[in-house]
Write a protein that holds these residues in place. Structure first.
Motif, short mmCIF file in Angstrom:
data_model
loop_
_atom_site.label_atom_id
_atom_site.label_comp_id
_atom_site.label_asym_id
_atom_site.label_seq_id
_atom_site.Cartn_x
_atom_site.Cartn_y
_atom_site.Cartn_z
N GLY A 125 0.81 -1.22 0.00
CA GLY A 125 0.00 0.00 0.00
C GLY A 125 0.84 1.26 0.00
N LYS A 126 0.53 2.17 0.95
CA LYS A 126 1.21 3.45 1.00
C LYS A 126 2.70 3.29 1.27
N THR A 127 3.05 2.30 2.08
CA THR A 127 4.47 2.06 2.38
C THR A 127 5.24 1.70 1.11
N GLY A 128 4.63 0.92 0.24
CA GLY A 128 5.28 0.56 -1.02
C GLY A 128 5.46 1.77 -1.93
N TRP A 129 4.45 2.66 -1.92
CA TRP A 129 4.57 3.87 -2.74
C TRP A 129 5.70 4.76 -2.23
N ILE A 130 5.82 4.92 -0.92
CA ILE A 130 6.90 5.73 -0.36
C ILE A 130 8.27 5.10 -0.66
N SER A 131 8.33 3.78 -0.71
CA SER A 131 9.60 3.10 -0.96
C SER A 131 10.11 3.33 -2.38
N LEU A 132 9.24 3.82 -3.28
CA LEU A 132 9.71 4.08 -4.64
C LEU A 132 10.82 5.12 -4.66
N GLY A 133 10.81 6.04 -3.69
CA GLY A 133 11.88 7.04 -3.62
C GLY A 133 13.23 6.40 -3.39
N GLY A 134 13.26 5.29 -2.68
CA GLY A 134 14.51 4.55 -2.49
C GLY A 134 14.82 3.64 -3.65
N LEU A 135 13.76 3.02 -4.20
CA LEU A 135 13.97 2.16 -5.37
C LEU A 135 14.54 2.94 -6.55
N LEU A 136 14.25 4.24 -6.58
CA LEU A 136 14.73 5.08 -7.66
C LEU A 136 16.26 5.07 -7.73
N LEU A 137 16.92 4.88 -6.59
CA LEU A 137 18.38 4.90 -6.58
C LEU A 137 18.98 3.72 -7.33
N CYS A 138 18.16 2.71 -7.64
CA CYS A 138 18.67 1.58 -8.41
C CYS A 138 19.04 1.97 -9.84
N ILE A 139 18.42 3.01 -10.36
CA ILE A 139 18.68 3.40 -11.75
C ILE A 139 19.45 4.71 -11.84
N THR A 140 19.62 5.44 -10.75
CA THR A 140 20.37 6.70 -10.82
C THR A 140 21.85 6.39 -11.03
N GLY A 141 22.50 7.24 -11.71
CA GLY A 141 23.90 7.03 -12.06
C GLY A 141 24.07 6.61 -13.50
N THR A 142 23.16 5.77 -13.98
CA THR A 142 23.27 5.33 -15.37
C THR A 142 22.97 6.47 -16.34
#
Length: 562
Positions: A45-62
């Motif tokens: 739910g909402k916790t998963g949506w908030i976690s997208l901000g951290g998941l975003l770091l998986c693609i940053t840098g490329t």
């Protein structure tokens, strides 16, 4: 060294990830299915949506790869990302997921804990080197953006050092490098937490992607000339994805995400103030031009003594005579026999070919010996201080004089008075038909250059200058061909040009002080008198930015009330 380091790094994480997948949990491969993200959101739910901000770091840098579009083609970057970078990243994250599925207590430091013990230190060393390369890619991208903003008049003048004689775009900007170092140390020491730094970095990257999507929609419409409905469909599809990530990243604003917002706001204010002050100064020059009727009334001598030599008067005006000229004449009753009003323009294209670089025209009738030259550079062109600009300028003016005599439309009364201009291509020495050019190379420190001066003071200054510049100087001399069919008026004008070149060239620029009028509002006076004045005093001077030799520079002080 950068490319080999990144290749070794990507191969290393690919190998570690593949090992973890095979050793810990091969079933993790099924996570490629998009059904799992749906199940993830359904359960969190909402916790998963908030976690997208951290998941975003998986693609940053490329995305730093795309900062190298100035050095490599778009196709090469697409191929490298699709067939090399992307598979290595996916396999690495699969390996971490497989490792964590069997070791839930290792979540805080999952990457380094998942590396097998025998290869830990080699991977650690390669990771450190790749971090240096990644930061260097961001620094290089910053240099490129600042240089392009400066070329378009949106950033204060800074020193740009071209580090390669053969590859365009390889630049170094010392001031920006120091600013980046100070900001990096301040953020690292101030936060002391990689989570907060990650929040700031994630918000910055997601905002860049969001803005890029909007700009891409404009490219589809105005550059590719596609349907507005296609651009709208593209915009809605990607904004639906990126909007979810951006909204999650904005949740992290109080937890470090405010840093990129503050920094971007500061730099936006700096760029706006610089652009605002520069435009006000340009408008002042535009509305205070010297009247051609006044010049024509003075006669060919301009009412003063015309001394031997060429005076290059730099101005931002592409038409008309700048106010600096009348200001100089009214204070010093002498001027050079040949006057050239030079305007350097940065056009919004990457490169300008040498055949289209010079625009030459005449300001007054022929006896006045007054010309105009517009020099055009693209925002990626390299303005080298190779001493060849003067020779190219003389060749272009000589070619214009010859062309004006051969083509009747250039000798009309209207085009003779600061009207029509012609694109003059800089020809090679062998192909120039107007002047005979002899080229000699000599050491700058040779005694002949010092003995040519009669003054002992000038001799000492010349010797000091030669010691500081131990390079070879290219001496170019112009002569008229023995052509009996040449128009006597053209021959006389070309001879005056050659003699003025032999007498010497002086660069004349305005040393301007911009002030707001007393009737201006408080906001305008604060922006012009304090902020813009501060930027002008602490940025590179225009003579340095234009590679003008300091020993031949004459600056004329003027106050601009805007």
């Amino acid at each position: 060294m950068f490319a080999p380091i990144i290749i070794v790094w990507l191969i290393s994480i690919f190998a570690v990830g593949l090992y973890n997948v095979i050793h810990w949990n091969p079933k993790v491969i099924s996570a490629i299915s998009p059904l799992y993200i749906i199940k993830y959101f359904r359960e969190t739910g909402k916790t998963g949506w908030i976690s997208l901000g951290g998941l975003l770091l998986c693609i940053t840098g490329t995305e730093a790869m795309f900062a190298d579009l100035g050095h490599f083609t778009a196709l090469s970057i697409r191929l490298a990302f699709t067939f090399f970078v992307y598979p290595c990243l996916v396999v690495q994250y699969m390996g971490q997921a497989a490792y964590l599925s069997k070791n839930l207590d290792k979540i805080p430091n999952s990457f380094y804990d998942s590396i097998p013990e025998p290869v830990f230190w080699p991977v650690f060393v390669v990771a450190t080197l790749s971090a240096i390369v990644g930061s260097q890619a961001i620094i290089t991208a910053t240099f490129s953006i600042v240089k392009q903003c400066h070329s378009l008049g949106c950033f204060p003048r800074v020193k740009v050092v071209h580090t390669s004689r053969h590859i365009y775009g390889q630049i170094y900007i010392p001031e920006i490098n120091w600013i980046l170092m100070i900001l990096t140390l301040a953020i690292t020491i101030g936060f002391q937490d990689t989570t907060l730094i990650g929040n700031a970095y994630g918000l910055a990257c997601m905002t860049v992607m969001f803005i890029t999507t909007f700009l891409m929609a404009l490219i589809i419409i105005f550059v590719w000339y596609k349907s507005i409905f296609l651009a709208g469909a593209f915009l809605l599809f990607f904004l639906a994805i990126e909007g979810v990530y951006l909204s999650a990243a904005f949740i992290k604003v109080p937890q470090g995400g405010w840093v990129p917002l503050v920094l971007s706001s500061v730099f936006m204010v700096v760029m706006y103030i610089w652009h605002y002050g520069t435009r006000k100064k340009y408008n002042f020059d535009l509305h205070n031009k010297v009247s051609l009727r006044w010049l024509l009334g003075l006669g060919p001598s301009l009412g003063i003594v015309r001394v031997p030599g060429i005076g290059l008067i730099y101005s931002e005006l592409a038409t008309g005579v700048p106010a600096i000229f009348s200001h100089f004449v009214t204070n010093l009753p002498a001027f050079h026999k040949v006057l050239v009003f030079v305007c350097v323009k940065s056009v919004p294209v990457p490169y300008v070919s040498p055949e289209e670089r010079f625009l030459i025209g005449r300001v007054c009738p022929r006896p006045y010996r007054m010309y105009r030259c517009i020099v055009r550079y693209g925002y990626k062109d390299v303005q080298r201080d190779d001493g060849d600009f003067e020779n190219q300028l003389i060749q272009s003016i000589a070619e214009f004089i010859q062309m004006e005599a051969e083509e009747p439309q250039f000798s009309s009364s209207e085009s003779s008075l600061d009207g029509r201009m012609a694109v003059i291509s800089t020809r090679n020495v062998e192909s120039n038909t107007n002047l005979i050019i002899s080229v000699q190379e000599e050491d700058i420190g040779s005694s002949s250059s010092i003995q040519s001066s009669k003054s002992l003071t000038l001799q000492s200054l010349q010797s000091v200058f030669d010691e500081d510049n131990p390079v070879r100087r290219r001496q170019v001399r112009f002569q008229l061909p023995s052509d009996p069919g040449m128009d006597p008026a053209v021959r006389e004008e070309l001879m005056d040009l050659i003699q003025a070149k032999e007498a010497g060239i002086a660069y004349i620029m305005g040393h301007s002080y911009v002030k707001a009028r007393r009737s201006s509002s408080f906001v305008k006076r604060f922006m012009i008198d304090i902020l813009y004045s501060f930027l002008r005093k602490n940025c590179r001077g225009p003579s340095v930015a234009l590679n003008i030799p300091h020993i031949s520079l004459i600056e004329v002080g003027m106050i601009y009330y805007v």
